[in-house]
Design an enzyme around this catalytic site. Structure first.
Site, PDB file in Angstrom:
ATOM      1  N   HIS A   1       0.880  -1.185   0.144  1.00 28.28           N
ATOM      2  CA  HIS A   1      -0.040   0.027  -0.042  1.00 28.28           C
ATOM      3  C   HIS A   1       0.910   1.339   0.098  1.00 28.28           C
ATOM      4  CE1 HIS A   1       0.697  -0.577   4.378  1.00 28.28           C
ATOM      5  NE2 HIS A   1       0.808   0.572   4.300  1.00 28.28           N
TER       6      HIS A   1
HETATM    7  C1  UD1 Z   1      -2.308   5.205   5.831  1.00 27.78           C
HETATM    8  C2  UD1 Z   1      -1.019   5.484   6.563  1.00 27.78           C
HETATM    9  C3  UD1 Z   1       0.025   4.714   6.440  1.00 27.78           C
HETATM   10  C4  UD1 Z   1      -0.315   3.189   6.890  1.00 27.78           C
HETATM   11  C5  UD1 Z   1      -1.408   2.908   6.076  1.00 27.78           C
HETATM   12  C6  UD1 Z   1      -2.092   1.518   6.899  1.00 27.78           C
HETATM   13  C7  UD1 Z   1      -0.548   8.181   6.569  1.00 27.78           C
HETATM   14  C8  UD1 Z   1       0.118   9.400   5.934  1.00 27.78           C
HETATM   15  N1  UD1 Z   1      -0.616   6.831   5.911  1.00 27.78           N
HETATM   16  O1  UD1 Z   1      -2.110   4.985   4.571  1.00 27.78           O
HETATM   17  O2  UD1 Z   1       1.282   5.132   7.016  1.00 27.78           O
HETATM   18  O3  UD1 Z   1       0.731   2.325   6.644  1.00 27.78           O
HETATM   19  O4  UD1 Z   1      -2.680   3.840   6.442  1.00 27.78           O
HETATM   20  O5  UD1 Z   1      -2.989   0.706   6.103  1.00 27.78           O
HETATM   21  O6  UD1 Z   1      -1.264   8.436   7.465  1.00 27.78           O
HETATM   22  N2  UD1 Z   1      -9.538   4.522   1.615  1.00 27.78           N
HETATM   23  C9  UD1 Z   1     -10.778   3.410   1.781  1.00 27.78           C
HETATM   24  N3  UD1 Z   1     -11.294   3.077   2.903  1.00 27.78           N
HETATM   25  C10 UD1 Z   1     -10.732   3.071   4.036  1.00 27.78           C
HETATM   26  C11 UD1 Z   1      -9.525   4.036   4.066  1.00 27.78           C
HETATM   27  C12 UD1 Z   1      -8.973   4.457   3.043  1.00 27.78           C
HETATM   28  O7  UD1 Z   1     -11.078   3.315   0.320  1.00 27.78           O
HETATM   29  O8  UD1 Z   1     -11.217   2.712   5.041  1.00 27.78           O
HETATM   30  C13 UD1 Z   1      -8.845   4.649   0.339  1.00 27.78           C
HETATM   31  C14 UD1 Z   1      -9.099   5.879  -0.055  1.00 27.78           C
HETATM   32  O9  UD1 Z   1      -9.127   6.096  -1.377  1.00 27.78           O
HETATM   33  C15 UD1 Z   1      -8.042   6.890   0.618  1.00 27.78           C
HETATM   34  C16 UD1 Z   1      -6.857   5.769   0.267  1.00 27.78           C
HETATM   35  O10 UD1 Z   1      -7.343   4.406   0.529  1.00 27.78           O
HETATM   36  O11 UD1 Z   1      -7.711   7.853  -0.420  1.00 27.78           O
HETATM   37  C17 UD1 Z   1      -5.739   6.254   1.350  1.00 27.78           C
HETATM   38  O12 UD1 Z   1      -6.025   6.147   2.645  1.00 27.78           O
HETATM   39  P1  UD1 Z   1      -5.206   7.296   3.566  1.00 27.78           P
HETATM   40  O13 UD1 Z   1      -5.778   7.043   4.990  1.00 27.78           O
HETATM   41  O14 UD1 Z   1      -4.916   8.587   3.057  1.00 27.78           O
HETATM   42  O15 UD1 Z   1      -3.509   6.471   3.500  1.00 27.78           O
HETATM   43  P2  UD1 Z   1      -3.381   5.146   3.334  1.00 27.78           P
HETATM   44  O16 UD1 Z   1      -2.543   4.556   1.965  1.00 27.78           O
HETATM   45  O17 UD1 Z   1      -4.563   4.105   3.907  1.00 27.78           O
HETATM   46  N1  UDP Z   2      -3.458  -6.438   8.357  1.00 30.39           N
HETATM   47  C1  UDP Z   2      -4.548  -7.144   8.303  1.00 30.39           C
HETATM   48  N2  UDP Z   2      -5.341  -7.430   7.424  1.00 30.39           N
HETATM   49  C2  UDP Z   2      -4.761  -7.073   6.185  1.00 30.39           C
HETATM   50  C3  UDP Z   2      -3.535  -6.753   6.083  1.00 30.39           C
HETATM   51  C4  UDP Z   2      -2.849  -6.349   7.328  1.00 30.39           C
HETATM   52  O1  UDP Z   2      -5.135  -7.462   9.648  1.00 30.39           O
HETATM   53  O2  UDP Z   2      -5.453  -7.549   5.063  1.00 30.39           O
HETATM   54  C5  UDP Z   2      -2.822  -6.103   9.771  1.00 30.39           C
HETATM   55  C6  UDP Z   2      -1.505  -6.722   9.879  1.00 30.39           C
HETATM   56  O3  UDP Z   2      -1.284  -8.112  10.605  1.00 30.39           O
HETATM   57  C7  UDP Z   2      -0.615  -5.952  10.846  1.00 30.39           C
HETATM   58  C8  UDP Z   2      -1.367  -4.493  10.255  1.00 30.39           C
HETATM   59  O4  UDP Z   2      -2.586  -4.938   9.771  1.00 30.39           O
HETATM   60  O5  UDP Z   2      -1.099  -6.100  12.110  1.00 30.39           O
HETATM   61  C9  UDP Z   2      -0.310  -3.505   9.624  1.00 30.39           C
HETATM   62  O6  UDP Z   2      -1.178  -2.563   9.036  1.00 30.39           O
HETATM   63  P1  UDP Z   2      -0.720  -2.083   7.582  1.00 30.39           P
HETATM   64  O7  UDP Z   2      -0.052  -2.766   6.912  1.00 30.39           O
HETATM   65  O8  UDP Z   2      -2.021  -1.479   6.987  1.00 30.39           O
HETATM   66  O9  UDP Z   2      -0.082  -0.558   8.183  1.00 30.39           O
HETATM   67  P2  UDP Z   2       1.451  -0.208   8.493  1.00 30.39           P
HETATM   68  O10 UDP Z   2       2.177  -1.229   9.337  1.00 30.39           O
HETATM   69  O11 UDP Z   2       2.299  -0.376   7.074  1.00 30.39           O
HETATM   70  O12 UDP Z   2       1.510   1.095   8.752  1.00 30.39           O
END
Ligand code: UD1
Ligand code: UDP
Length: 368
Positions: free
Chosen positions: A207
């Protein structure tokens, strides 16, 4: 009695906050707890499923922030959080990790003179192009109590001039959730339902914007995964950001026999991680979970803020996608499947140490 305000917002926050809330709940005369959910993540399988599976209470405050640019999201969290802070008047705001909600709430609390404890402090990738690195450095600078998961965290903070008195090495709280729920996760029917055989499949999560937001880069990665899928089943629960990019770039056809799934709940994902032969990821938390489990992990990034996962030998950085991924995969499956690799203080007891550290630091009046 101290009032502690915990912040969750995005998927990786829940498994860090749940153990701390449970540890504090064991000491009811000492702490009143308030849970704030910013709503940065909002799909059921990015949010509510974690509250349920991790046994967390319903949030006391839900800010409903949602998605947006970094500035929009950070600013909206700040605006939503300030009245919640004024309403509950906590002694401490506890923030975890490195997402936008973490920095936004830390900044509001610091400006209102409320003490901030940062769980997972001190991690550094050294890569200022990552939004998370900006969030980590600034959150640490704003925090009164810096709770680090590993020795490198202490070293990074001391190098940045943060006083030793503010730093406590407590270990990895995410591992507390893993230790508690692994027995249940191992019972997931998903491995069987997907027709997979233990230690004969690859689990993928991706992601990071660097990997998924540029269609050309994403295509190279999907091609590499599709090549691996010809040798071993590849299961890929797709983060919503990544799903959007795959659809926008019309890359479904590049997937070959990769099996795309919706994002999984904690138990299913942990169960699959534990059963996988190799995990391919760019997630921070997944690098740590595979290290604890001893599962080989290929991290599609040029750097990591979690160097201990590399030192233990489970995690390997693959800076360039393409043929390098296939080579790293071949070499990972040539290694023994599991390595024993205990990291000090990644033991299921971090939340108790966090609770002790906050109790010892005392209420608001103590000052910095
Ligand atoms: C965010 C965090 C990242 C973390 C990740 C974990 C920041 C800067 N980034 O990234 O550090 O590793 O979460 O998963 O805080 N969206 C949905 N449904 C949701 C959430 C998001 O559809 O419930 C989509 C939307 O299109 C959104 C995009 O995902 O624009 C990105 O979501 P966002 O929270 O901005 O950043 P992540 O890539 O999820
Ligand atoms: N995780 C989950 N379901 C998924 C992918 C990840 O439960 O489909 C869990 C994973 O085991 C870990 C956490 O989400 O505990 C990590 O989150 P993510 O990768 O979204 O964020 P990051 O750690 O990169 O910030």
């Amino acid at each position: 009695m101290q009032t502690i305000m915990h912040i969750v917002g995005a998927r990786p926050n829940f498994m860090k906050v749940a153990p701390v809330m449970a540890a504090m709940a064991k000491r009811p005369g000492e702490f009143r707890q308030v849970l704030v959910h910013t709503g940065q993540h909002y799909d059921r399988n990015m949010s509510d499923v974690f509250l349920e599976q991790l046994g967390m209470p319903q949030p006391d405050e839900f800010l409903g922030i949602g998605s947006g640019t970094h500035a929009e999201q950070t600013a909206k969290v700040m605006l939503g959080f300030e009245p919640a802070l004024a309403k509950h008047r906590p002694d401490w705001v506890v923030v975890v990790g490195d997402v936008n909600s973490t920095l936004a709430c830390a900044l509001v609390a610091a400006k209102r003179g409320v003490r901030v404890a940062h769980v997972e402090a001190g991690l550094r990738s050294g890569d200022w192009t990552m939004p998370e690195e900006v969030n980590r450095v600034l959150t640490d600078r704003l925090s009164d109590l810096l709770l680090t998961p590993s020795e490198d965290g202490d070293r990074n903070l001391l190098r940045e001039g943060i006083g030793e008195a503010r730093i406590r090495r407590v270990g990895n709280v995410m591992i507390d959730s893993l230790v508690r729920l692994l027995p249940e996760a191992r019972k997931t029917p998903l491995v069987h339902e997907l027709g997979l055989v233990r230690e004969r499949f690859v689990l993928v999560t991706l992601h990071r914007p660097d990997n998924v937001d540029d269609p050309a880069a994403l295509r190279v990665i999907l091609d590499a995964l599709a090549a691996i899928a010809r040798a071993m089943p590849v299961v890929f629960p797709v983060h919503p950001r990544t799903r959007k990019q795959i659809q926008a770039a019309g890359l479904e056809s590049a997937a070959g026999s990769i099996r795309f799934l919706e994002p999984l709940g904690y138990l299913d994902f942990l169960g699959l991680t534990d059963a996988a032969r190799v995990v391919i990821t760019d997630s921070g938390g997944v690098q740590e979970e595979t290290t604890y489990l001893g599962v080989p992990c290929l991290t599609l990034r040029p750097n990591t803020e979690r160097p201990v996962t590399i030192e233990r030998g489970t995690n390997r950085l693959v800076a360039r996608a393409g043929p390098a991924v296939a080579r790293a995969f071949e070499s990972a499956i040539a290694d023994p499947a599991r390595k024993t690799c205990a990291v000090p203080l990644w033991d299921g007891g971090a939340a108790d140490r966090i609770t002790d550290a906050i109790a010892a630091a005392g209420p608001r009046s103590a000052g910095r």
